[in-house]
Scaffold this motif. Structure first.
Motif, PDB file in Angstrom:
ATOM      1  N   PRO A   1       0.809  -1.235   0.000  1.00 16.28           N
ATOM      2  CA  PRO A   1       0.000   0.000   0.000  1.00 16.28           C
ATOM      3  C   PRO A   1       0.837   1.278   0.000  1.00 16.28           C
ATOM      4  CG  PRO A   1      -0.168  -1.123   2.127  1.00 16.28           C
ATOM      5  CD  PRO A   1       0.515  -2.057   1.180  1.00 16.28           C
ATOM      6  N   ILE A   2       1.996   1.258   0.687  1.00 18.90           N
ATOM      7  CA  ILE A   2       2.862   2.448   0.688  1.00 18.90           C
ATOM      8  C   ILE A   2       3.370   2.717  -0.729  1.00 18.90           C
ATOM      9  CG2 ILE A   2       5.122   3.335   1.427  1.00 18.90           C
ATOM     10  CD1 ILE A   2       4.587   2.051   4.160  1.00 18.90           C
ATOM     11  N   GLY A   3       3.786   1.657  -1.426  1.00 23.96           N
ATOM     12  CA  GLY A   3       4.237   1.806  -2.811  1.00 23.96           C
ATOM     13  C   GLY A   3       3.137   2.361  -3.702  1.00 23.96           C
ATOM     14  N   MET A   4       1.899   1.925  -3.476  1.00 24.47           N
ATOM     15  CA  MET A   4       0.776   2.409  -4.283  1.00 24.47           C
ATOM     16  C   MET A   4       0.530   3.896  -4.065  1.00 24.47           C
ATOM     17  SD  MET A   4      -1.932  -0.764  -4.068  1.00 24.47           S
ATOM     18  CE  MET A   4      -3.055  -0.069  -5.302  1.00 24.47           C
ATOM     19  N   VAL A   5       0.604   4.339  -2.826  1.00 29.38           N
ATOM     20  CA  VAL A   5       0.397   5.769  -2.520  1.00 29.38           C
ATOM     21  C   VAL A   5       1.505   6.608  -3.160  1.00 29.38           C
ATOM     22  CG1 VAL A   5       0.310   7.493  -0.678  1.00 29.38           C
ATOM     23  CG2 VAL A   5      -0.866   5.322  -0.380  1.00 29.38           C
ATOM     24  N   ILE A   6       2.757   6.139  -3.025  1.00 28.39           N
ATOM     25  CA  ILE A   6       3.875   6.874  -3.642  1.00 28.39           C
ATOM     26  C   ILE A   6       3.693   6.918  -5.157  1.00 28.39           C
ATOM     27  CG2 ILE A   6       6.368   6.853  -4.079  1.00 28.39           C
ATOM     28  CD1 ILE A   6       6.715   5.615  -1.285  1.00 28.39           C
ATOM     29  N   GLY A   7       3.305   5.790  -5.749  1.00 24.20           N
ATOM     30  CA  GLY A   7       3.102   5.719  -7.188  1.00 24.20           C
ATOM     31  C   GLY A   7       2.019   6.668  -7.669  1.00 24.20           C
TER      32      GLY A   7
ATOM     33  N   SER B   1      -2.445   8.438 -12.644  1.00 27.94           N
ATOM     34  CA  SER B   1      -2.066   8.225 -11.246  1.00 27.94           C
ATOM     35  C   SER B   1      -2.599   6.897 -10.727  1.00 27.94           C
ATOM     36  CB  SER B   1      -2.583   9.376 -10.377  1.00 27.94           C
ATOM     37  OG  SER B   1      -1.898  10.573 -10.673  1.00 27.94           O
ATOM     38  N   LEU B   2      -3.856   6.598 -11.041  1.00 28.53           N
ATOM     39  CA  LEU B   2      -4.448   5.325 -10.606  1.00 28.53           C
ATOM     40  C   LEU B   2      -3.722   4.146 -11.251  1.00 28.53           C
ATOM     41  CD1 LEU B   2      -8.250   6.251 -10.744  1.00 28.53           C
ATOM     42  CD2 LEU B   2      -6.900   5.779  -8.696  1.00 28.53           C
ATOM     43  N   GLY B   3      -3.410   4.282 -12.538  1.00 30.65           N
ATOM     44  CA  GLY B   3      -2.698   3.211 -13.234  1.00 30.65           C
ATOM     45  C   GLY B   3      -1.325   2.953 -12.643  1.00 30.65           C
ATOM     46  N   VAL B   4      -0.578   4.017 -12.372  1.00 28.85           N
ATOM     47  CA  VAL B   4       0.768   3.871 -11.810  1.00 28.85           C
ATOM     48  C   VAL B   4       0.694   3.329 -10.381  1.00 28.85           C
ATOM     49  CG1 VAL B   4       2.854   5.123 -11.113  1.00 28.85           C
ATOM     50  CG2 VAL B   4       1.775   5.612 -13.309  1.00 28.85           C
ATOM     51  N   ALA B   5      -0.324   3.737  -9.613  1.00 30.22           N
ATOM     52  CA  ALA B   5      -0.500   3.207  -8.254  1.00 30.22           C
ATOM     53  C   ALA B   5      -0.653   1.688  -8.289  1.00 30.22           C
ATOM     54  CB  ALA B   5      -1.722   3.852  -7.599  1.00 30.22           C
ATOM     55  N   VAL B   6      -1.472   1.196  -9.197  1.00 30.08           N
ATOM     56  CA  VAL B   6      -1.669  -0.255  -9.332  1.00 30.08           C
ATOM     57  C   VAL B   6      -0.369  -0.931  -9.741  1.00 30.08           C
ATOM     58  CG1 VAL B   6      -2.847  -2.059 -10.665  1.00 30.08           C
ATOM     59  CG2 VAL B   6      -4.135  -0.075  -9.839  1.00 30.08           C
TER      60      VAL B   6
ATOM     61  N   VAL C   1       5.648   7.899 -21.465  1.00 30.57           N
ATOM     62  CA  VAL C   1       5.793   9.186 -20.771  1.00 30.57           C
ATOM     63  C   VAL C   1       5.811   8.995 -19.255  1.00 30.57           C
ATOM     64  CG1 VAL C   1       4.738  11.443 -20.390  1.00 30.57           C
ATOM     65  CG2 VAL C   1       4.712  10.439 -22.664  1.00 30.57           C
ATOM     66  N   ALA C   2       4.951   8.108 -18.740  1.00 31.73           N
ATOM     67  CA  ALA C   2       4.823   7.929 -17.289  1.00 31.73           C
ATOM     68  C   ALA C   2       6.076   7.320 -16.668  1.00 31.73           C
ATOM     69  CB  ALA C   2       3.609   7.051 -16.975  1.00 31.73           C
ATOM     70  N   SER C   3       6.778   6.485 -17.438  1.00 30.03           N
ATOM     71  CA  SER C   3       7.968   5.814 -16.904  1.00 30.03           C
ATOM     72  C   SER C   3       9.206   6.653 -17.177  1.00 30.03           C
ATOM     73  CB  SER C   3       8.107   4.428 -17.542  1.00 30.03           C
ATOM     74  OG  SER C   3       8.055   4.528 -18.959  1.00 30.03           O
ATOM     75  N   GLY C   4       9.282   7.806 -16.520  1.00 27.96           N
ATOM     76  CA  GLY C   4      10.377   8.752 -16.734  1.00 27.96           C
ATOM     77  C   GLY C   4      11.425   8.705 -15.639  1.00 27.96           C
ATOM     78  N   PRO C   5      12.205   9.782 -15.497  1.00 24.19           N
ATOM     79  CA  PRO C   5      13.316   9.803 -14.544  1.00 24.19           C
ATOM     80  C   PRO C   5      12.898   9.666 -13.083  1.00 24.19           C
ATOM     81  CG  PRO C   5      12.973  11.969 -15.543  1.00 24.19           C
ATOM     82  CD  PRO C   5      12.148  10.999 -16.309  1.00 24.19           C
ATOM     83  N   MET C   6      11.703  10.130 -12.714  1.00 23.41           N
ATOM     84  CA  MET C   6      11.251   9.969 -11.329  1.00 23.41           C
ATOM     85  C   MET C   6      11.090   8.487 -10.985  1.00 23.41           C
ATOM     86  SD  MET C   6      11.013  12.713  -9.530  1.00 23.41           S
ATOM     87  CE  MET C   6       9.853  12.329  -8.234  1.00 23.41           C
ATOM     88  N   THR C   7      10.569   7.710 -11.936  1.00 24.41           N
ATOM     89  CA  THR C   7      10.423   6.271 -11.724  1.00 24.41           C
ATOM     90  C   THR C   7      11.787   5.609 -11.609  1.00 24.41           C
ATOM     91  OG1 THR C   7       8.373   6.282 -12.991  1.00 24.41           O
ATOM     92  CG2 THR C   7       9.437   4.158 -12.689  1.00 24.41           C
ATOM     93  N   ALA C   8      12.690   5.964 -12.529  1.00 26.28           N
ATOM     94  CA  ALA C   8      14.011   5.342 -12.558  1.00 26.28           C
ATOM     95  C   ALA C   8      14.864   5.726 -11.350  1.00 26.28           C
ATOM     96  CB  ALA C   8      14.730   5.721 -13.849  1.00 26.28           C
TER      97      ALA C   8
END
Length: 510
Positions: free
Chosen positions: A337-343, A378-383, A430-437
């Motif tokens: 759940p913590i990862g989902m909120v951050i995502g 945001s919902l997609g990345v959270a999942v 686009v969503a998988s950018g430098p913040m994700t990496a």
């Protein structure tokens, strides 16, 4: 000289709004269940300040330079009479932009079995080739969904012939190489090509270039895996810096600045030279427009230097440490759940997201709102982050998530408006950018290390998961949009039939 101070202030407010939730979440965790050393926390906070400033300059810079440059070059190339010359220029453009993408250097270091220069050239060639395919699709007005099915089917068949340790790196490469440098320019290029067409499908076809370009790196890395048969894909994570005083804190950032000043200069140079040649040969823009683009390039440069320094120096150690501490708790399942909120919140801080949302609103004349897109992403990345954390804790193969996810996304493409499919597959890159990496990947790596898993097999793949779920989320938004449109159409036709029978005065009286 107009430096656009009012618009910079607007972008600053947007950046703070996007980054503030991430700061709040990290502070909340660090003062409750995941204590963080003061030095790591100070690195994170100073990195956040640089990140906000970087987003402010980058978003305005991309708006002033990358978008108009891409549109004008795309329009000029689409009007050219020699198709072969256009396709050759597209390949060269895709190749040089990818070679200069900073995140590609990081990817090369993660695959020790293949020489760095061979991997970089292969990935760049893959992007160049698929940019040619994307442009051909636009010129010939072919359906995007059929091409996506064909190429992803080819990729998934090949995945059964490469080692699992290599699989996650291959899928991550698709998200890594479509970074903040390439996405705004390639998207604008698509709009430029579509602008010369007057048919009703031009709007739909203006999207989809990033979607196809994201396939190139995955295919290239998988093919290299078949050729090289990598046996050792072990990865040693970077050491978390120990900050004892303010001098060491500044030393960490002062060591990072020269690196990114050089990297971003090299990254921007090919695009700038390409545009300069077009300007000399055929564009010949007026002085005012040219000055605006030059200011935009300067802002893009400053923004990316500040952004990447803040993220890589400040955010990466904090993400790694938090993941390690949380996964080491007796109730490690809380990682999901913590990862989902951050995502949910971290995707809002991706610099290219704003470029995508603005272009979608502009092309669709506001029919698809940026706010609705932002919530869907945001919902997609959270999942996706929730599923990635499940992988970290259980060691389940990425294929169990990626394969059904892409099958569902491709099936949805037959039931939603075509423009939503194109936007959805663009959104993945686009969503998988430098913040994700630079935050979520170290977060997963730290958690994986604490859980005793295989870092390359279980932690890598986060970027691929983030790139996958927006494909489904945006297309679901498209399905909702279609249902509402049908209902609105029915209501309109009922009103017209009532007018035919009763007349307007009768209805008003009733």
């Amino acid at each position: 000289m107009n430096l656009y101070p009012t618009r910079l202030t607007e972008k600053l407010k947007e950046a703070w709004k996007a980054v503030l939730p991430i700061i709040g979440i990290v502070l909340l965790l660090s003062f409750t269940i995941a204590p963080v050393p003061p030095g790591i926390l100070l690195l994170f906070l100073l990195g956040a300040v640089l990140l906000v400033a970087g987003m402010m300059f980058f978003t305005l810079g991309a708006e002033l330079s990358m978008t108009p440059m891409g549109e004008k070059i795309g329009t000029k190339m689409a009007n050219a009479s020699h198709v072969a010359v256009v396709l050759l220029l597209c390949f060269v453009l895709g190749f040089v932009i990818t070679v200069s993408e900073p995140d590609l250097q990081v990817l090369a270091e993660q695959v020790p079995s293949i020489p760095n220069h061979i991997l970089i050239l292969a990935v760049a060639g893959g992007v160049g080739l698929f940019l040619v395919v994307a442009v051909l699709r636009m010129l010939l007005s072919k359906a995007l969904s059929l091409l996506l099915i064909l190429f992803y089917l080819m990729i998934f068949i090949l995945t059964f012939f490469i080692p699992e340790d290599f699989l996650t790196v291959a899928f991550d490469s698709g998200g890594v190489t479509t970074g903040p440098m390439t996405v705004p320019f390639i998207m604008a290029l698509g709009i430029g090509f579509a602008a010369v067409r007057s048919d009703r499908h031009a709007e739909e076809d203006s999207f989809g270039l990033v979607a196809l370009c994201s396939i190139g790196p995955v295919a290239a890395v998988i093919l290299l895996g078949l050729w090289y048969h990598p046996g050792d894909t072990g990865y040693v994570p970077a050491q978390i810096p120990q900050i004892r005083d303010s001098v060491e804190l500044w030393r960490s950032f002062s060591a990072g600045f020269p690196k990114y000043i050089e990297e971003i200069a090299i990254s921007l140079l090919p695009i700038t030279v390409f545009f300069a040649l077009f300007q000399i040969v055929s564009l010949r823009l007026k002085k005012k427009k040219l000055l605006r683009i030059l200011i935009g390039i300067l802002y893009t440069y400053i923004g990316l230097v500040l952004f990447l320094t803040g993220v890589n120096v400040g955010f990466m150690p904090a993400g790694n440490y938090l993941g390690e501490v949380i996964a080491g708790l007796p109730y490690r399942f809380v990682l999901v759940p913590i990862g989902m909120v951050i995502g949910y919140f971290i995707v809002k801080a991706e610099p290219a997201i704003y470029v995508l949302m603005e272009q979608v609103e502009e092309i669709t004349s506001g029919a698809i709102s940026g706010r609705a897109m932002g919530i869907s992403l945001s919902l997609g990345v959270a999942v996706s982050i929730g599923l990635a954390m499940v992988r970290v804790l259980t060691g389940v193969s990425i294929l169990w998530f990626i394969l059904p996810g892409y099958i569902l996304a491709l099936c949805l493409s037959f039931f939603v408006p075509k423009i939503f499919t194109a936007i959805a597959f663009d959104s993945g890159g686009v969503a998988s950018g430098p913040m994700t990496a630079a935050f979520l990947l170290p977060f997963a790596m730290g958690a994986c290390q604490a859980a005793g898993g295989n870092i390359v097999r279980d932690a890598f793949g986060v970027v691929a998961m983030v790139a996958m779920t927006p494909l489904i989320a945006i297309q679901i938004l498209g399905a909702v949009y279609q249902v509402k449109s049908v209902r609105a159409g029915r209501t309109e036709s009922m009103e017209e039939s009532y007018l035919d029978i009763w007349g307007e005065d009768d209805i008003i009286e009733l």
